[in-house]
Scaffold this active site. Structure first.
Site, PDB file in Angstrom:
ATOM      1  CG  ASP A  96      39.905  41.098  42.827  1.00 10.47           C
ATOM      2  OD1 ASP A  96      40.964  40.566  43.418  1.00 10.47           O
ATOM      3  OD2 ASP A  96      40.281  42.005  42.026  1.00 10.47           O
ATOM      4  CD  GLU A 162      45.898  41.009  40.415  1.00  7.76           C
ATOM      5  OE1 GLU A 162      46.885  41.056  39.650  1.00  7.76           O
ATOM      6  OE2 GLU A 162      44.939  40.824  40.023  1.00  7.76           O
TER       7      GLU A 162
END
Length: 462
Positions: A96, A162
């Site tokens: 991500d 994250e």
């Protein structure tokens, strides 16, 4: 040719022939913004369409997992078990990225299209974190191709959250200790200390964010009619914030002042070169008797991320009814996450700021971690990198930023080795994010050599 030489020759061909850049372009093209709802569909696609085919082609068996937290982002695990008697390396990456900020990139650049300019490859995620796990996976692949096997067992976990605080990752690791069992953790994230020299860090500062609020009344009141009669929440909040540090940012709360800056840690930090950030640093900011390296890698820092009272873009002649500041503490080992906000509460009350409310965010909170820089695995990795590149890596006891390293160091009980493949000036979390081609090529050689040495020598003895 030795295994190391053969594998490094393969990784040089991978980079020099353009395959590395093509791989990175594919990964960057996936708009995996975990902070924006529009990115949600792409999080799963990154794992299914990009990561799993790459790993399966390397002989890994892949599994897709729902996040333990409802509506949390998906997780991918993969393993290549060659012999249960061999040591096992666990690696990690996050696919991500932060918000694209499309309208803020300079002309000629767009976040989800890899653009080459000189030594730079621009794109969102080019540095954080797509290039980093790409380098590590392709380096393992080079070792496999060189000898038809890896020479150790490997497990990989790729998460997709994250940038939103790794929701569910800790619970996932706790629930799957057996599946993720390993002997050592080796992964990459964050920046090097210097662009041209590899860095090893063994943990990360923790991070916790929260709001401080003063809510005195509904609405605003005319500053002429009520000035001097009504308490000003912005003024109260400003004084409360000023009580936390002095004018140069030195922390006043005793529990926020760490005791873990030991003589050995100071010795390790003292051996580092000046921090090459690309930004002029303020010598008169932070703890006065510490070096710059000690301030960011061995100490705690308090920051005010945002403040508001009234209507900043269209101020009125009125006393606001409320004020708010978003704050953050970055902290090293020895500062207990669970006592940070209670200590702040005690401090505010003792200084007459009982009407300042603390609002815990409940997200993006990471504990601090640190592996002994003298650990045998640290020495092994450092020696391997120095042999392969002819330059000794910079060794940090922890990163200045925060990572979910506690999932691996504490939950899984592993020695953690991080070898970052970016640099401080990469515009991480900002427009115009990029990675350096020269750094990437060097990193591929370093990681290929490290994995080849693990294949040939096994893990170092404790």
């Amino acid at each position: 040719m030795t295994l190391n030489e053969t594998a490094c020759a393969r990784i040089e061909t991978y980079f020099d022939g353009g395959d590395f850049q093509r791989d990175l372009a594919t990964l960057v093209s996936r708009p995996t913004e975990s902070q924006d709802p529009r990115g949600r569909a792409h999080l799963k696609a990154y794992l299914e369409n990009d990561m799993a085919p790459m790993l399966e082609a390397m002989g890994f068996a892949c599994q897709f997992h729902d996040n333990p937290i409802p509506d949390g982002p998906p997780i991918l695990t993969a393993e290549r078990i060659e012999d249960p008697a061999l040591p096992t390396v666990l690696s990690y990456g996050h696919g991500d990225v932060v918000r694209a900020q499309e309208d803020q990139w300079r002309q000629g650049l767009t976040p989800f299209e890899l653009t080459e300019e000189g030594d730079r490859l621009y794109g969102r995620g080019a540095a954080d974190n797509k290039v980093q796990h790409l380098i590590n996976l392709r380096s393992m692949e080079a070792v496999i191709a060189a000898q038809k096997h890896l020479g150790f067992n490997a497990k990989v976990i790729i998460e997709m959250g994250e940038e939103t605080g790794s929701p569910g990752l800790k619970d996932f690791c706790a629930a799957n200790r057996d599946m993720l069992a390993a002997d050592v953790f080796i992964a990459s994230d964050g920046p090097r200390l210097r662009p041209s020299v590899p860095t090893i860090f063994t943990g990360a500062r923790g991070g916790v964010s929260f709001d401080l609020e003063v809510n005195l009344r509904d609405g605003a009141n005319h500053s002429g009619n009520f000035g001097g009669l009504l308490a000003d929440p912005a003024m109260i909040l400003a004084h409360a914030l000023a009580s936390i540090t002095d004018a140069r940012g030195q922390i006043h709360i005793p529990e926020w002042r760490p005791t873990s800056l030991t003589p050995r840690i100071r010795e390790v930090l003292g051996a580092l070169p000046p921090h090459d950030t690309g930004i002029d640093l303020d010598a008169d900011w932070g703890e006065a008797d510490l070096s710059p390296a000690e301030r960011v890698f061995g100490w705690n820092s308090f920051a005010i991320l945002a403040m508001t009272a009234g209507v900043p873009d269209a101020p009125l002649n009125a006393i606001a009814g409320s004020a708010r500041a978003t704050c953050q503490l970055r902290f090293v080992v020895g500062t207990e996450l669970g006592d940070i906000l209670p200590a702040l509460r005690r401090h505010l009350d003792q200084n007459g700021f009982g009407n300042v409310r603390i609002v815990e965010h409940g997200r993006n909170a990471f504990p601090a971690t640190r592996l002994d820089p003298d650990h045998p695995m640290v020495r092994f990795a450092a020696a391997s990198i120095e042999r392969s590149l002819g330059v000794a890596p910079d060794i940090l006891p922890n990163l200045g930023g925060s990572l979910p390293n506690d999932c691996f160091a504490e939950v899984l009980g592993l020695p953690t080795i991080w070898v970052p493949h970016s640099y401080a000036g990469c515009s991480q979390h900002a427009p115009n994010e990029h990675v350096l081609k020269s750094l990437s090529r060097q990193a591929l050689l370093a990681m290929t050599s490290l994995f080849a040495d693990l294949s040939g020598q096994g893990l170092p003895k404790e």
